[in-house]
Design a protein around this motif. Structure first.
Motif, PDB file in Angstrom:
ATOM      1  N   GLN A   4       0.850  -1.131   0.081  1.00 41.05           N
ATOM      2  CA  GLN A   4      -0.071  -0.071  -0.063  1.00 41.05           C
ATOM      3  C   GLN A   4       1.028   1.162   0.003  1.00 41.05           C
ATOM      4  N   THR A   6       0.053   5.782   0.828  1.00 45.05           N
ATOM      5  CA  THR A   6      -0.964   6.908   0.998  1.00 45.05           C
ATOM      6  C   THR A   6      -0.122   8.136   0.801  1.00 45.05           C
ATOM      7  N   GLY A  37      -3.485  -2.372  -9.510  1.00 44.51           N
ATOM      8  CA  GLY A  37      -3.893  -1.776  -8.084  1.00 44.51           C
ATOM      9  C   GLY A  37      -5.274  -1.251  -8.132  1.00 44.51           C
ATOM     10  N   LEU A  38      -5.387  -0.460  -7.106  1.00 43.99           N
ATOM     11  CA  LEU A  38      -6.814   0.255  -6.866  1.00 43.99           C
ATOM     12  C   LEU A  38      -6.277   1.904  -6.131  1.00 43.99           C
ATOM     13  N   THR A  40      -7.637   4.989  -4.524  1.00 42.07           N
ATOM     14  CA  THR A  40      -9.025   5.608  -3.805  1.00 42.07           C
ATOM     15  C   THR A  40      -8.621   7.164  -3.575  1.00 42.07           C
ATOM     16  N   PHE A  42     -10.159  10.350  -1.562  1.00 41.15           N
ATOM     17  CA  PHE A  42     -11.021  10.756  -0.482  1.00 41.15           C
ATOM     18  C   PHE A  42     -10.966  12.112  -0.250  1.00 41.15           C
ATOM     19  N   VAL A 134      -7.333  12.854   0.384  1.00 40.29           N
ATOM     20  CA  VAL A 134      -6.223  11.636   0.846  1.00 40.29           C
ATOM     21  C   VAL A 134      -6.072  10.807  -0.515  1.00 40.29           C
ATOM     22  N   HIS A 136      -5.121   6.594  -1.430  1.00 42.64           N
ATOM     23  CA  HIS A 136      -4.653   5.682  -0.909  1.00 42.64           C
ATOM     24  C   HIS A 136      -4.371   4.484  -2.210  1.00 42.64           C
ATOM     25  N   ILE A 138      -3.398   0.377  -3.214  1.00 38.05           N
ATOM     26  CA  ILE A 138      -3.129  -0.877  -2.839  1.00 38.05           C
ATOM     27  C   ILE A 138      -3.028  -1.690  -4.060  1.00 38.05           C
ATOM     28  N   GLY A 139      -2.018  -2.523  -4.299  1.00 36.19           N
ATOM     29  CA  GLY A 139      -1.843  -3.335  -5.644  1.00 36.19           C
ATOM     30  C   GLY A 139      -0.337  -3.898  -5.327  1.00 36.19           C
TER      31      GLY A 139
END
Lengths: 140, 140, 140
Positions: A4, A6, A37-38, A40, A42, A134, A136, A138-139
């Protein structure tokens, strides 16, 4: 190996409007080297929000702003919540109608945004604000 | 070490309104000990939905409810789908305009919700219902 | 062992309308054998969007389409952006009001969609289009 990362983006707004920030996201992601990955995104506010919209003709952004002006006008007689100014309650409504969060897959090292899709911060208040986004991912 | 956890929350509603459930989510998450990750909140219904909104002044919630009353009124002459009562089709529209799912990053052991952001279940039906929310978290 | 999978779905639309594609997603997911995870569905367009809605009564879809016709009508006098036809700017607005991305947890090998929830592509343009949807799943 799945992992991950961030990041926080600060975006200074100049009052109401749509601010493209796809490049800031891509630049950060580029240094993180994810192949699949993904991501995000926010938005930490209730009077600013997120939107994926056409990035070609700026008139699309103007028409979007006008649409939200009509649908949730700055008319204090309509709202009980007036303590923070005539533009605050419309800002909450416009945020509710758009997105606080967006997730975008990464495939072959790239966000799968379509050719005409741009990522926008939608500032709903009249005064300039500093907005926190923010990120983020993950992948692998 | 990346891992996942899931949970189901049941929320009993008292008919139309916004129900804050940030604390239920935080309490569960606290016991799962994630430092970095992504929480997803999913609403298993099409006549109730999710919203991140201001948690300070309850008048904001009242104005939001009123806004959706005006924009998608309980006026049966407008709708073909009337079999489940005058509040059902407006409920579907209000769900379409808000969120069925929200994902919130976790950084330094905390949801990155802004200071004024609360997580709400938006019950659109007039009668009390039992609503199912699914929580999913992935991270480490 | 956590892992990822991605897939592209091409959906041919017949002009404006809601197209159910839950089965295409479930069929692909079935072959990927995830027990717990998070599925993300992403629409690569700004004049088509995603919706989770009632899958039982087709009148719900008709009423939803009619609602968006009323709220964001094909009336060129309202819009500056007219170069791509009278249905283009309403399409952008309707996309902004619904979803470009949806994430759905997987628990015990199944998407946690509620009994009455279906996944729809909302085509907003009058002409048929080929729409690209990207699926991403992470889990184990």
């Amino acid at each position: 190996m799945l992992r991950q990362a961030t990041q926080r983006l600060d975006i200074a707004t100049q009052g109401r409007g749509l601010i493209a920030f796809t490049d800031s996201v891509r630049n950060w992601l580029h240094g993180e080297h994810f192949t699949t990955g993904l991501l995000t995104v926010f938005c930490r506010h209730t009077s600013a929000s997120l939107l994926i919209q056409e990035n070609a003709d700026p008139d699309v952004c103007r028409d979007l702003i006008r649409f939200f002006d009509v649908i949730a006008p700055e008319d204090e007689t309509r709202y009980i919540h007036r303590a923070e100014g005539p533009d605050d309650m419309p800002a909450h409504i416009r945020s509710a109608l758009t997105a606080t969060q967006l997730s975008i897959p990464i495939v072959e090292g790239r966000l799968v945004l379509g050719t005409w899709q741009g990522l926008y911060l939608f500032e709903h208040r009249r005064a300039p604000h500093r907005r926190e986004i923010v990120l983020h991912v993950i992948g692998e």
